[in-house]
Every structure is written in C-alpha cells, then in structure tokens.
Design an enzyme around this catalytic site. Structure first.
Site, PDB file in Angstrom:
ATOM      1  N   ARG A   1      -7.241  12.858   1.189  1.00 60.40           N
ATOM      2  CA  ARG A   1      -6.191  13.314   2.116  1.00 60.40           C
ATOM      3  C   ARG A   1      -4.808  12.802   1.727  1.00 60.40           C
ATOM      4  NH1 ARG A   1      -7.511  10.002   7.607  1.00 60.40           N
ATOM      5  NH2 ARG A   1      -9.554  10.914   7.285  1.00 60.40           N
ATOM      6  N   HIS A   2      -4.744  11.687   1.002  1.00 58.87           N
ATOM      7  CA  HIS A   2      -3.417  11.231   0.549  1.00 58.87           C
ATOM      8  C   HIS A   2      -3.415  10.942  -0.955  1.00 58.87           C
ATOM      9  CE1 HIS A   2      -5.329   7.428   1.542  1.00 58.87           C
ATOM     10  NE2 HIS A   2      -5.048   7.482   2.837  1.00 58.87           N
TER      11      HIS A   2
ATOM     12  N   ARG B   1      -9.472   8.138  -0.831  1.00 62.08           N
ATOM     13  CA  ARG B   1     -10.479   8.554   0.148  1.00 62.08           C
ATOM     14  C   ARG B   1     -11.341   9.666  -0.398  1.00 62.08           C
ATOM     15  NH1 ARG B   1     -10.532   7.842   5.680  1.00 62.08           N
ATOM     16  NH2 ARG B   1      -9.209   6.138   6.365  1.00 62.08           N
TER      17      ARG B   1
ATOM     18  N   GLU C   1     -10.765  -9.422   3.122  1.00 61.34           N
ATOM     19  CA  GLU C   1      -9.520  -9.047   3.776  1.00 61.34           C
ATOM     20  C   GLU C   1      -9.850  -8.922   5.252  1.00 61.34           C
ATOM     21  OE1 GLU C   1      -7.182  -5.768   2.198  1.00 61.34           O
ATOM     22  OE2 GLU C   1      -6.459  -5.321   4.221  1.00 61.34           O
TER      23      GLU C   1
ATOM     24  N   ASN D   1       0.857  -1.182   0.000  1.00 58.64           N
ATOM     25  CA  ASN D   1       0.000   0.000   0.000  1.00 58.64           C
ATOM     26  C   ASN D   1       0.903   1.246   0.000  1.00 58.64           C
ATOM     27  OD1 ASN D   1      -1.418   2.252   1.138  1.00 58.64           O
ATOM     28  ND2 ASN D   1      -3.030   0.868   1.797  1.00 58.64           N
TER      29      ASN D   1
ATOM     30  N   HIS E   1      -3.694  -4.544   7.815  1.00 60.77           N
ATOM     31  CA  HIS E   1      -3.793  -3.405   8.741  1.00 60.77           C
ATOM     32  C   HIS E   1      -2.904  -3.610   9.959  1.00 60.77           C
ATOM     33  CE1 HIS E   1      -5.231   0.301  10.412  1.00 60.77           C
ATOM     34  NE2 HIS E   1      -5.815   0.520   9.252  1.00 60.77           N
ATOM     35  N   GLY E   2      -1.945  -2.716  10.090  1.00 62.62           N
ATOM     36  CA  GLY E   2      -1.085  -2.710  11.267  1.00 62.62           C
ATOM     37  C   GLY E   2      -0.039  -3.809  11.302  1.00 62.62           C
TER      38      GLY E   2
ATOM     39  N   THR F   1      -6.902   6.519  10.363  1.00 66.49           N
ATOM     40  CA  THR F   1      -6.793   5.457   9.366  1.00 66.49           C
ATOM     41  C   THR F   1      -8.019   4.577   9.538  1.00 66.49           C
ATOM     42  OG1 THR F   1      -5.425   3.619   8.559  1.00 66.49           O
ATOM     43  CG2 THR F   1      -5.396   4.022  10.934  1.00 66.49           C
ATOM     44  N   THR F   2      -8.227   3.633   8.630  1.00 63.47           N
ATOM     45  CA  THR F   2      -9.403   2.765   8.715  1.00 63.47           C
ATOM     46  C   THR F   2      -9.404   2.050  10.065  1.00 63.47           C
ATOM     47  OG1 THR F   2      -9.038   2.432   6.361  1.00 63.47           O
ATOM     48  CG2 THR F   2     -10.716   1.073   7.393  1.00 63.47           C
TER      49      THR F   2
ATOM     50  N   ASP G   1      -0.188   4.451   0.037  1.00 63.18           N
ATOM     51  CA  ASP G   1      -0.895   5.661   0.503  1.00 63.18           C
ATOM     52  C   ASP G   1       0.021   6.587   1.308  1.00 63.18           C
ATOM     53  OD1 ASP G   1      -3.097   4.380  -0.520  1.00 63.18           O
ATOM     54  OD2 ASP G   1      -4.110   4.086   1.401  1.00 63.18           O
ATOM     55  N   HIS G   2       0.911   5.982   2.107  1.00 65.89           N
ATOM     56  CA  HIS G   2       1.734   6.811   2.994  1.00 65.89           C
ATOM     57  C   HIS G   2       2.763   7.650   2.235  1.00 65.89           C
ATOM     58  CE1 HIS G   2      -0.024   5.478   6.686  1.00 65.89           C
ATOM     59  NE2 HIS G   2      -0.023   4.239   6.200  1.00 65.89           N
TER      60      HIS G   2
ATOM     61  N   GLU H   1      -8.741   0.387  -3.057  1.00 59.74           N
ATOM     62  CA  GLU H   1      -9.551   0.421  -1.831  1.00 59.74           C
ATOM     63  C   GLU H   1     -10.474   1.611  -1.890  1.00 59.74           C
ATOM     64  OE1 GLU H   1      -7.317   0.650   1.750  1.00 59.74           O
ATOM     65  OE2 GLU H   1      -6.418  -1.306   1.431  1.00 59.74           O
TER      66      GLU H   1
ATOM     67  N   HIS I   1      -5.730   3.589  -1.686  1.00 60.12           N
ATOM     68  CA  HIS I   1      -7.050   3.926  -1.147  1.00 60.12           C
ATOM     69  C   HIS I   1      -7.344   5.370  -1.510  1.00 60.12           C
ATOM     70  CE1 HIS I   1      -9.716   4.178   2.759  1.00 60.12           C
ATOM     71  NE2 HIS I   1     -10.373   4.520   1.667  1.00 60.12           N
TER      72      HIS I   1
ATOM     73  N   GLY J   1       1.252  -1.419   4.366  1.00 58.16           N
ATOM     74  CA  GLY J   1       1.699  -0.092   3.969  1.00 58.16           C
ATOM     75  C   GLY J   1       2.622   0.555   4.978  1.00 58.16           C
ATOM     76  N   HIS J   2       2.055   0.922   6.135  1.00 60.01           N
ATOM     77  CA  HIS J   2       2.758   1.802   7.058  1.00 60.01           C
ATOM     78  C   HIS J   2       4.134   1.290   7.481  1.00 60.01           C
ATOM     79  CE1 HIS J   2       3.617   3.870  10.878  1.00 60.01           C
ATOM     80  NE2 HIS J   2       3.095   4.895  10.238  1.00 60.01           N
TER      81      HIS J   2
ATOM     82  N   ARG K   1       3.107  18.756   2.086  1.00 55.21           N
ATOM     83  CA  ARG K   1       3.546  20.034   1.511  1.00 55.21           C
ATOM     84  C   ARG K   1       2.781  20.388   0.244  1.00 55.21           C
ATOM     85  NH1 ARG K   1       8.675  21.808   3.605  1.00 55.21           N
ATOM     86  NH2 ARG K   1       8.357  21.410   5.809  1.00 55.21           N
TER      87      ARG K   1
HETATM   88  N1  PXP Z   1      -5.871  -2.907   4.345  1.00 54.49           N
HETATM   89  C1  PXP Z   1      -6.782  -1.909   4.436  1.00 54.49           C
HETATM   90  C2  PXP Z   1      -8.183  -2.204   4.038  1.00 54.49           C
HETATM   91  C3  PXP Z   1      -6.401  -0.624   4.853  1.00 54.49           C
HETATM   92  O1  PXP Z   1      -7.326   0.351   4.933  1.00 54.49           O
HETATM   93  C4  PXP Z   1      -5.049  -0.386   5.162  1.00 54.49           C
HETATM   94  C5  PXP Z   1      -4.620   0.992   5.574  1.00 54.49           C
HETATM   95  O2  PXP Z   1      -4.765   1.877   4.544  1.00 54.49           O
HETATM   96  C6  PXP Z   1      -4.145  -1.449   5.039  1.00 54.49           C
HETATM   97  C7  PXP Z   1      -4.585  -2.694   4.655  1.00 54.49           C
HETATM   98  C8  PXP Z   1      -2.689  -1.269   5.318  1.00 54.49           C
HETATM   99  O3  PXP Z   1      -2.518  -0.998   6.666  1.00 54.49           O
HETATM  100  P1  PXP Z   1      -1.093  -0.515   7.180  1.00 54.49           P
HETATM  101  O4  PXP Z   1      -0.792   0.784   6.510  1.00 54.49           O
HETATM  102  O5  PXP Z   1      -1.297  -0.391   8.659  1.00 54.49           O
HETATM  103  O6  PXP Z   1      -0.103  -1.583   6.817  1.00 54.49           O
END
Ligand code: PXP
Length: 241
Positions: free
Chosen positions: A49-50, A45, A151, A7, A191-192, A100-101, A9-10, A70, A43, A213-214, A18
């Site tokens: 925002r990103h 949104r 998921e 992912n 997620h996480g 975040t979600t 997004d970050h 997403e 994703h 992602g993160h 900026r």
């Molecule tokens: N899956 C979904 C549905 C999400 O919304 C996210 C966060 O955008 C992720 C996975 C990835 O999560 P993370 O950035 O914590 O790895």
C-alpha cells in the site's frame, strides 16, 4: 546516546495516492540521513500500500547509514529480506484491514517458529528485532527467540486520551525497557511518537533507537524535511543514555 531512525513509509503513501513518481521516498531517505537520522526504516507490506519493492532495492543501494526492514513473518518477506540484506529486520504483525500497525507481535508460544524464521537471516549477518508490547511474557519470548533487539510498541501510550491512562501506559513501557535490558536485549521504541510525547522518555535510560515516521513527515509539510528531522534528532540527543 539514543538515536533517531526515520520511517519514510508516509512519503510512499503520498506518492501512492496518485500512483505517480512523487514524492520520492528514496530522496526523503537521503535527506533524512543528511539531517541526522542514523537509520532508515521501511515497511514493505504484503499489500504494497505504500513502500514498493523498488523503493527497498534503491534505498539499499543508496543508504549511507543503516536500512531497517520492517516485515511480516511470511515466506515472501523472508525471501526479499535475504535478497535485500538490510542491517536489521524487524518483525511486525500485519493485518490487511488496519490503517497502521495496531499492536505488538505475539511471540509467546511461537518461539521455535520465529527462531526458525530468523535463522537464515541471522546466518547472513542480518540483525533482528521484534516489535512487541511492553509485556513481560513477550519480552521473555523475544529473548528466547534469540533476537538482538526488541522494539517496544508505544502506540497505546501515544493514543491514550486521558492523563491517567497515559501514565499507566508509560509505566508499562519504562518497566518493559528495564526488564528487557536486564535480560540483555537492546531496546528501541516506536509508533505514534511525536515532538511532545517523546519527552516522557528523556530521562529513561537504556533506549537505543527511536523509530519515528508520521510526526516527522507531517511536520515536514510545514517546515521542510530537513528541519523536521533535525528538530527530532536534536531533541533525542538531549536524552539520557
Ligand atoms: N515502528 C513500527 C514497527 C511501525 O510499524 C511504525 C509505523 O509504520 C513505526 C515504528 C513508526 O510509527 P509512526 O509512523 O507512528 O511514527
């Protein structure tokens, strides 16, 4: 073999801090593919925002693997998804005030609504996934909606501070994976997840993809994106099927 989807997004979040042109999520997506990601997740949104619309359009054009889009189940996002034609859409809940979600999508009682929402995408050949908690009723609803994938939201497990609480959340996910597989659903996790907590799934069969992602983008600050993606992809390659 389970695989890694990254992912990006970050990367867009950093650029939007900026409102400038760097870092470029499209370049990050390309680099992630080169380093072993088998799919790119973005994703879009509602509040932009990103990720921006042009990011999705450009990654659609340049992606060599699979684009997972997403999105919230809104008319606007359905229109964009039909236009972009990603390999997969993943429906997620969306709240403007969240960082975040925060949890899975509620599918129970919304089976017909969500099946109708996905129908035009399915007709186009887009595959679908539902981001849900590891809950039997949600898994059954996902099956009835006709999604190919779920998921499972791993955020509660990842956020658990105490060992006991973490084990409870882990058990729910492991049982959720087995139940969804029994019903014929394909299962992704996300997620996480990071380089440590993902190890709990090493011996859990039946997981198709990890959506991360993160932790990868955070590690890339220290070691570079190529190495950060490679480390995670290599780790996942050691997991059971
Ligand atoms: N899956 C979904 C549905 C999400 O919304 C996210 C966060 O955008 C992720 C996975 C990835 O999560 P993370 O950035 O914590 O790895």
């Amino acid at each position: 073999m389970p695989v890694l989807c990254v992912n990006v997004d970050h990367v867009a979040t950093l650029r939007q801090a900026r409102m400038g042109i760097e870092p470029e999520p499209v370049t990050a997506a390309y680099m992630a593919e080169m380093a072993g990601a088998v799919g790119i997740i973005m994703h879009l949104r509602e509040d932009r925002r990103h990720v921006q619309d042009r990011d999705i359009e450009l990654v659609r054009k340049t992606c060599n693997t699979r684009l997972h889009f997403e999105m919230a189940a809104t008319d606007e996002m359905q229109r964009i998804a039909l236009d972009v034609d990603p390999e997969t859409v993943c429906l997620v809940p969306e709240k403007r005030e969240e960082l975040t979600t925060e949890g899975g999508l509620n599918c129970v009682g919304r089976e017909q609504e969500l099946a109708d929402f996905l129908a035009p995408l399915h007709e186009k050949g887009v595959r679908s996934s539902l981001f849900i908690d590891a809950d039997k009723a949600q898994i059954e609803a996902a099956k009835n909606i006709g999604a190919e994938f779920i998921e499972i939201h791993t955020g509660h497990y990842a956020d658990a501070k105490e060992f006991g609480e973490r084990q409870v959340e882990l058990k729910k996910i492991v049982e959720g994976v087995a139940y969804a597989r029994e019903l014929g659903l394909k299962v992704n996790l996300g997620h996480g997840l990071n380089y440590r907590n993902i190890l709990a799934f090493r011996n859990v069969p039946g997981i198709s993809e990890y959506s991360i992602g993160h932790s990868i983008i955070a590690r890339s600050i220290y070691v570079g994106l190529d190495r950060a993606v490679r480390d995670m992809a290599d780790l996942i390659r050691t997991f059971v099927d």
